[in-house]
Design a protein around this motif. Structure first.
Motif, PDB file in Angstrom:
ATOM      1  N   SER A 103      11.419   4.225 -17.354  1.00 51.15           N
ATOM      2  CA  SER A 103      11.365   4.913 -18.640  1.00 51.15           C
ATOM      3  C   SER A 103      11.358   3.917 -19.795  1.00 51.15           C
ATOM      4  O   SER A 103      10.891   4.213 -20.881  1.00 51.15           O
ATOM      5  N   GLU A 104      11.883   2.701 -19.552  1.00 49.47           N
ATOM      6  CA  GLU A 104      11.901   1.664 -20.580  1.00 49.47           C
ATOM      7  C   GLU A 104      10.611   0.852 -20.607  1.00 49.47           C
ATOM      8  O   GLU A 104      10.491  -0.121 -21.335  1.00 49.47           O
ATOM      9  N   GLY A 105       9.631   1.229 -19.824  1.00 45.95           N
ATOM     10  CA  GLY A 105       8.351   0.518 -19.768  1.00 45.95           C
ATOM     11  C   GLY A 105       8.287  -0.366 -18.541  1.00 45.95           C
ATOM     12  O   GLY A 105       8.865  -0.068 -17.519  1.00 45.95           O
ATOM     13  N   GLY A 106       7.578  -1.459 -18.655  1.00 54.35           N
ATOM     14  CA  GLY A 106       7.442  -2.374 -17.532  1.00 54.35           C
ATOM     15  C   GLY A 106       6.192  -2.070 -16.732  1.00 54.35           C
ATOM     16  O   GLY A 106       5.318  -1.322 -17.140  1.00 54.35           O
ATOM     17  N   ALA A 107       6.123  -2.688 -15.569  1.00 58.45           N
ATOM     18  CA  ALA A 107       4.937  -2.575 -14.722  1.00 58.45           C
ATOM     19  C   ALA A 107       5.171  -1.620 -13.565  1.00 58.45           C
ATOM     20  O   ALA A 107       6.284  -1.414 -13.123  1.00 58.45           O
ATOM     21  N   GLU A 108       4.085  -1.074 -13.087  1.00 60.48           N
ATOM     22  CA  GLU A 108       4.069  -0.207 -11.918  1.00 60.48           C
ATOM     23  C   GLU A 108       3.291  -0.959 -10.845  1.00 60.48           C
ATOM     24  O   GLU A 108       2.350  -1.681 -11.158  1.00 60.48           O
ATOM     25  N   MET A 109       3.697  -0.808  -9.578  1.00 56.05           N
ATOM     26  CA  MET A 109       2.986  -1.476  -8.486  1.00 56.05           C
ATOM     27  C   MET A 109       2.540  -0.443  -7.457  1.00 56.05           C
ATOM     28  O   MET A 109       3.321   0.413  -7.055  1.00 56.05           O
ATOM     29  N   VAL A 110       1.277  -0.576  -7.035  1.00 57.45           N
ATOM     30  CA  VAL A 110       0.689   0.347  -6.077  1.00 57.45           C
ATOM     31  C   VAL A 110      -0.069  -0.461  -5.026  1.00 57.45           C
ATOM     32  O   VAL A 110      -0.827  -1.366  -5.369  1.00 57.45           O
ATOM     33  N   GLU A 111       0.162  -0.138  -3.761  1.00 57.24           N
ATOM     34  CA  GLU A 111      -0.611  -0.740  -2.673  1.00 57.24           C
ATOM     35  C   GLU A 111      -1.646   0.286  -2.225  1.00 57.24           C
ATOM     36  O   GLU A 111      -1.317   1.463  -2.045  1.00 57.24           O
ATOM     37  N   VAL A 112      -2.898  -0.164  -2.080  1.00 55.36           N
ATOM     38  CA  VAL A 112      -3.988   0.728  -1.701  1.00 55.36           C
ATOM     39  C   VAL A 112      -4.711   0.164  -0.492  1.00 55.36           C
ATOM     40  O   VAL A 112      -4.980  -1.030  -0.429  1.00 55.36           O
ATOM     41  N   GLU A 113      -5.032   1.065   0.447  1.00 55.19           N
ATOM     42  CA  GLU A 113      -5.876   0.725   1.591  1.00 55.19           C
ATOM     43  C   GLU A 113      -7.081   1.655   1.551  1.00 55.19           C
ATOM     44  O   GLU A 113      -6.927   2.872   1.488  1.00 55.19           O
TER      45      GLU A 113
END
Length: 185
Positions: A103-113
């Protein structure tokens, strides 16, 4: 709760929070009212393209349709077993939400195949823009970013936004796997 039930509840909650009718979301997203209704009633498992169009129509990142709101607030460790996984029923695309943007921001990480021969297209986002950095771990990948075309090999990193239509297509004899780091625009 299954991932389809989670998507249904998040879609309905976000649509209602924005005060949108089915018809209004259908017009904004290019997804039919009937399909939106089926997804909200857990009668259909949406494809990556449909989810992308719905997220764009709502003006939210795709992760908001695939994750519970503030589920991991305050947690420092997010075990693999706790990371939401979604598979596109049509293309076989597999998406793991490694880390959500706080909620304070920052980065999101997603792994995709992406499996061999997969092609996933997303429209230009209409909501708050964000940036993505894609690091290709395995396989070959072509990304059409508007009119620009990029071919990536393992280890390559591409920085791009959601301000143009995007197409992801696997290259070569196998699929590919990559990590996306998503941050505010």
């Amino acid at each position: 709760m299954t991932i389809d039930a989670l998507i249904a509840s998040r879609l309905l909650a976000l649509r209602q929070a924005k005060g949108l009718s089915l018809a209004e979301l259908a017009e904004r997203s290019g997804v039919s009212k009937a399909m939106i209704s089926k997804v909200e009633r857990v009668e259909s498992s949406p494809t990556a393209m449909i989810l992308g169009r719905l997220a764009a129509g709502l003006g939210v990142p795709l992760a908001q349709l695939l994750t519970e709101e503030d589920k991991d607030a305050g947690r420092r460790l997010r075990k693999k077993a706790d990371q939401e996984v979604w598979r596109d029923p049509e293309a076989g695309y597999l998406r793991r939400q490694v880390a959500e943007r706080g909620s304070e921001g920052g980065a999101e990480m997603v792994e995709v195949e992406l499996p061999r021969g997969a092609r996933v297209a997303y429209p230009r986002w209409t909501g708050q823009p964000y940036r993505q950095r894609l690091w290709l771990v395995e396989g070959g990948l072509r990304i059409d970013y508007g009119d620009e075309v990029f071919e990536l090999a393992p280890g390559d990193c591409l920085d791009f936004g959601v301000d143009r239509p995007l197409v992801f297509k696997t290259l070569g004899r196998g699929g590919c796997r990559y990590l996306l780091v998503i941050s505010p625009g």
